[in-house]
Design a protein around this motif. Structure first.
Motif, PDB file in Angstrom:
ATOM      1  N   TYR A  32       0.870  -1.180   0.000  1.00  0.00           N
ATOM      2  CA  TYR A  32       0.000   0.000   0.000  1.00  0.00           C
ATOM      3  C   TYR A  32       0.904   1.226   0.000  1.00  0.00           C
ATOM      4  O   TYR A  32       1.807   1.340   0.836  1.00  0.00           O
ATOM      5  CB  TYR A  32      -0.906  -0.011   1.233  1.00  0.00           C
ATOM      6  CG  TYR A  32      -1.748   1.234   1.386  1.00  0.00           C
ATOM      7  CD1 TYR A  32      -1.583   2.074   2.471  1.00  0.00           C
ATOM      8  CD2 TYR A  32      -2.712   1.571   0.436  1.00  0.00           C
ATOM      9  CE1 TYR A  32      -2.340   3.215   2.611  1.00  0.00           C
ATOM     10  CE2 TYR A  32      -3.478   2.712   0.568  1.00  0.00           C
ATOM     11  CZ  TYR A  32      -3.283   3.537   1.657  1.00  0.00           C
ATOM     12  OH  TYR A  32      -4.046   4.674   1.796  1.00  0.00           O
ATOM     13  N   SER A  93       3.470   0.725   3.147  1.00  0.00           N
ATOM     14  CA  SER A  93       2.918  -0.055   4.251  1.00  0.00           C
ATOM     15  C   SER A  93       2.646  -1.480   3.797  1.00  0.00           C
ATOM     16  O   SER A  93       2.117  -1.696   2.708  1.00  0.00           O
ATOM     17  CB  SER A  93       1.612   0.574   4.731  1.00  0.00           C
ATOM     18  OG  SER A  93       0.959  -0.262   5.660  1.00  0.00           O
ATOM     19  N   TRP A  95       0.302  -3.338   4.363  1.00  0.00           N
ATOM     20  CA  TRP A  95      -1.123  -3.566   4.624  1.00  0.00           C
ATOM     21  C   TRP A  95      -1.383  -3.847   6.104  1.00  0.00           C
ATOM     22  O   TRP A  95      -2.046  -4.750   6.511  1.00  0.00           O
ATOM     23  CB  TRP A  95      -1.669  -4.694   3.769  1.00  0.00           C
ATOM     24  CG  TRP A  95      -3.155  -4.941   3.897  1.00  0.00           C
ATOM     25  CD1 TRP A  95      -3.774  -6.146   4.049  1.00  0.00           C
ATOM     26  CD2 TRP A  95      -4.198  -3.969   3.904  1.00  0.00           C
ATOM     27  NE1 TRP A  95      -5.128  -5.975   4.132  1.00  0.00           N
ATOM     28  CE2 TRP A  95      -5.429  -4.657   4.058  1.00  0.00           C
ATOM     29  CE3 TRP A  95      -4.236  -2.570   3.801  1.00  0.00           C
ATOM     30  CZ2 TRP A  95      -6.653  -4.006   4.085  1.00  0.00           C
ATOM     31  CZ3 TRP A  95      -5.453  -1.927   3.832  1.00  0.00           C
ATOM     32  CH2 TRP A  95      -6.641  -2.645   3.978  1.00  0.00           C
ATOM     33  N   ASP A  96      -0.739  -3.035   6.919  1.00  0.00           N
ATOM     34  CA  ASP A  96      -1.140  -2.983   8.302  1.00  0.00           C
ATOM     35  C   ASP A  96      -1.121  -1.517   8.710  1.00  0.00           C
ATOM     36  O   ASP A  96      -1.159  -0.648   7.870  1.00  0.00           O
ATOM     37  CB  ASP A  96      -0.239  -3.857   9.191  1.00  0.00           C
ATOM     38  CG  ASP A  96       1.212  -3.385   9.192  1.00  0.00           C
ATOM     39  OD1 ASP A  96       2.055  -4.117   9.722  1.00  0.00           O
ATOM     40  OD2 ASP A  96       1.502  -2.303   8.651  1.00  0.00           O
TER      41      ASP A  96
END
Lengths: 111, 117
Positions: A32, A93, A95-96
């Motif tokens: 992301y 990121s 995805w957290d």
């Protein structure tokens, strides 16, 4: 952890010209990639983002491209206007919750 | 929607004093983040709360820093005792629960500019 490098640190463009900011990231798990714009005296604000399953995304005069193989992504602003003058941050990121930010690019649009 | 609210906007204090920064996240957001921004180090994540519980405080510089989130609408970041090197802009940000959001967008407050003399 993730390490995001951003270039250039400053960018001056003539109104109407294009501006390009480039970032590289180190963690292949990152998927992301948001871009934030920070105006003087304000907090960063999301302007566009891209996920790793997409190579390019466009929203009016701004676009972002992603090259997962090379681990780099770029922000393109076309037909720049004085209100585009600000500091721009890229981030990555996995995805957290954890966003790792680049150092920022100060963009100045000359009238 | 008022956005993320932070207070005070500016704080000037003397070395050794206690400083408390306050944050009200956007209603309905269940994640809250405290960041510090300096010229030298850029934007650094200090601590992350999810559903009022501290999940990751690995960015907290040292024991002089502490953060709490007693309920879903309020969080504090405290520095005791403060030092000149703590001078920075401190941002609070919040985000929607994962099942309501397709991405990780964080909404930032206007920040608190802290100066420690």
């Amino acid at each position: 952890g993730e390490n995001v490098e951003q270039h250039p640190s400053t960018l001056s463009v003539q109104e109407g010209d294009s501006a390009v900011i480039k970032c590289t990231y180190s963690d292949s798990a990152s998927n992301y990639f948001p871009w934030y714009k920070q105006e003087l005296g304000k907090g960063p604000q999301l302007i566009i983002d891209i996920r790793s399953n997409v190579g390019e995304k466009k929203d009016q005069r701004i676009a972002v491209t992603l090259n997962k193989t090379a681990k780099h992504f770029s922000l393109h602003i076309t037909e720049t206007q004085p209100e585009d003058s600000a500091v721009y941050f890229c981030a990555a990121s996995p995805w957290d919750y954890k966003l790792s930010f680049g150092a920022g690019t100060t963009v100045t649009v000359r009238a | 929607d008022a956005g993320v609210i932070q207070s005070p906007r500016h704080e000037v204090t003397e070395m050794g004093q206690e400083v408390t920064l306050r944050c009200k996240p956007i209603s309905g957001h269940n994640s809250l983040f405290w960041y510090r921004q300096t010229m030298m180090r850029g934007l650094e994540l200090l601590i992350y709360f999810n559903n009022n519980v501290p999940i990751d405080d690995s960015g907290m510089p040292e024991d002089r820093f502490s953060a709490k989130m007693p309920n879903a609408s309020f969080s504090t970041l405290k520095i005791q005792p403060s030092e000149p090197r703590d001078s920075a802009v401190y941002f609070c940000a919040s985000s929607l629960p994962r099942f309501l959001a397709h991405d990780n967008e964080q909404f930032f407050g206007p920040g608190t500019r802290l100066t420690v003399l």
